[in-house]
Design a protein around this motif. Structure first.
Motif, mmCIF file in Angstrom:
data_model
loop_
_atom_site.group_PDB
_atom_site.id
_atom_site.type_symbol
_atom_site.label_atom_id
_atom_site.label_comp_id
_atom_site.label_asym_id
_atom_site.label_seq_id
_atom_site.Cartn_x
_atom_site.Cartn_y
_atom_site.Cartn_z
ATOM 1 N N TYR A 9 0.831 -1.211 0.000
ATOM 2 C CA TYR A 9 0.000 0.000 0.000
ATOM 3 C C TYR A 9 0.861 1.255 0.000
ATOM 4 O O TYR A 9 0.591 2.218 -0.721
ATOM 5 N N LEU A 10 1.895 1.260 0.819
ATOM 6 C CA LEU A 10 2.789 2.422 0.889
ATOM 7 C C LEU A 10 3.464 2.658 -0.452
ATOM 8 O O LEU A 10 3.574 3.797 -0.914
ATOM 9 N N GLY A 11 3.910 1.604 -1.108
ATOM 10 C CA GLY A 11 4.545 1.729 -2.423
ATOM 11 C C GLY A 11 3.574 2.266 -3.474
ATOM 12 O O GLY A 11 3.932 3.136 -4.287
ATOM 13 N N ILE A 12 2.353 1.752 -3.472
ATOM 14 C CA ILE A 12 1.346 2.208 -4.451
ATOM 15 C C ILE A 12 1.009 3.669 -4.222
ATOM 16 O O ILE A 12 0.950 4.469 -5.166
ATOM 17 N N TYR A 13 0.765 4.034 -2.958
ATOM 18 C CA TYR A 13 0.432 5.432 -2.670
ATOM 19 C C TYR A 13 1.597 6.376 -2.980
ATOM 20 O O TYR A 13 1.390 7.499 -3.435
ATOM 21 N N THR A 14 2.803 5.926 -2.781
ATOM 22 C CA THR A 14 3.976 6.745 -3.121
ATOM 23 C C THR A 14 4.058 6.950 -4.632
ATOM 24 O O THR A 14 4.331 8.060 -5.096
ATOM 25 N N MET A 15 3.798 5.880 -5.393
ATOM 26 C CA MET A 15 3.796 6.003 -6.863
ATOM 27 C C MET A 15 2.708 6.974 -7.326
ATOM 28 O O MET A 15 2.943 7.811 -8.193
ATOM 29 N N ILE A 16 1.522 6.873 -6.745
ATOM 30 C CA ILE A 16 0.422 7.782 -7.114
ATOM 31 C C ILE A 16 0.792 9.218 -6.781
ATOM 32 O O ILE A 16 0.546 10.136 -7.567
ATOM 33 N N PHE A 17 1.426 9.431 -5.630
ATOM 34 C CA PHE A 17 1.849 10.774 -5.244
ATOM 35 C C PHE A 17 2.897 11.326 -6.222
ATOM 36 O O PHE A 17 2.818 12.487 -6.643
ATOM 37 N N VAL A 18 3.857 10.524 -6.623
ATOM 38 C CA VAL A 18 4.904 10.959 -7.551
ATOM 39 C C VAL A 18 4.293 11.284 -8.917
ATOM 40 O O VAL A 18 4.638 12.302 -9.539
ATOM 41 N N ILE A 19 3.367 10.455 -9.379
ATOM 42 C CA ILE A 19 2.711 10.724 -10.672
ATOM 43 C C ILE A 19 1.901 12.017 -10.595
ATOM 44 O O ILE A 19 1.968 12.857 -11.504
ATOM 45 N N ALA A 20 1.147 12.202 -9.522
ATOM 46 C CA ALA A 20 0.348 13.421 -9.373
ATOM 47 C C ALA A 20 1.238 14.658 -9.295
ATOM 48 O O ALA A 20 0.934 15.701 -9.893
ATOM 49 N N LEU A 21 2.332 14.558 -8.574
ATOM 50 C CA LEU A 21 3.266 15.677 -8.460
ATOM 51 C C LEU A 21 3.899 15.999 -9.810
ATOM 52 O O LEU A 21 4.012 17.176 -10.187
ATOM 53 N N SER A 22 4.262 14.975 -10.574
ATOM 54 C CA SER A 22 4.835 15.191 -11.909
ATOM 55 C C SER A 22 3.842 15.856 -12.839
ATOM 56 O O SER A 22 4.192 16.779 -13.583
ATOM 57 N N LEU A 23 2.587 15.385 -12.823
ATOM 58 C CA LEU A 23 1.552 16.015 -13.656
ATOM 59 C C LEU A 23 1.320 17.462 -13.258
ATOM 60 O O LEU A 23 1.122 18.330 -14.113
ATOM 61 N N THR A 24 1.339 17.742 -11.970
ATOM 62 C CA THR A 24 1.142 19.118 -11.506
ATOM 63 C C THR A 24 2.251 20.027 -12.007
ATOM 64 O O THR A 24 1.993 21.135 -12.480
ATOM 65 N N VAL A 25 3.475 19.580 -11.919
ATOM 66 C CA VAL A 25 4.617 20.379 -12.389
ATOM 67 C C VAL A 25 4.526 20.582 -13.897
ATOM 68 O O VAL A 25 4.732 21.690 -14.402
ATOM 69 N N PHE A 26 4.181 19.529 -14.643
ATOM 70 C CA PHE A 26 4.040 19.640 -16.096
ATOM 71 C C PHE A 26 2.931 20.632 -16.472
ATOM 72 O O PHE A 26 3.122 21.498 -17.326
ATOM 73 N N LEU A 27 1.762 20.512 -15.849
ATOM 74 C CA LEU A 27 0.649 21.416 -16.162
ATOM 75 C C LEU A 27 0.979 22.855 -15.783
ATOM 76 O O LEU A 27 0.633 23.797 -16.502
#
Length: 154
Positions: A9-27
């Motif tokens: 669960y921690l690994g999945i949530y960390t991946m989701i957080f990294v993807i969301a953060l990357s999308l935010t920076v890109f947008l």
């Protein structure tokens, strides 16, 4: 078993957080680029046009109805029904292909029926902005397209 599921669960949530953060920076960076382009467009000099990474195509394929519009707007000069209108666009319409002898449509008193017969709604024409175009005048050449040219432009 409990620690393994928590780690997953921690690994999945960390991946989701990294993807969301990357999308935010890109947008955010995209929006920043768009705002800079908008500012540049509003404060541009010259002819007030800013074009970014736009491919140019000097040839445009027109159908008969579009050629009729060019005739009425630029040859007959019925654009604003004003004799004093200063038009800096010079249009020439050739009813024959480049392989035939030119037949220019220059008469500005052609009836709509005769114009339809001469131009033909099913015919295709090629619009080209001439190399003679300068700061004061735009020269547009319209010529009937051959089948090979139609295939090439499609």
């Amino acid at each position: 078993m409990e620690n393994a599921s928590e780690a997953i669960y921690l690994g999945i949530y960390t991946m989701i957080f990294v993807i969301a953060l990357s999308l935010t920076v890109f947008l955010f960076s995209s929006m920043l680029d768009y705002s800079e382009d908008a500012y540049e467009y509003m404060h541009s000099l010259g002819n007030d046009a800013v074009i970014i990474n736009a491919p140019t195509n000097r040839h445009l394929l027109l159908d008969g109805q579009e050629v009729i519009s060019y005739y009425y707007n630029y040859i007959k000069k019925d654009r604003f029904s004003d004799d004093n209108y200063n038009n800096n666009v010079i249009v020439s319409i050739n009813l024959h292909t480049k392989d035939e002898s030119p037949l220019m449509l220059e008469d500005n008193n052609v009836s709509y029926k005769d114009l339809l017969e001469k131009i033909g709604l099913n015919n295709k024409y090629i619009l080209t902005v001439s190399d003679n175009t300068n700061d004061t005048n735009t020269y547009i050449d319209i010529i009937k397209a051959t089948d090979e040219e139609i295939q090439e432009l499609w």
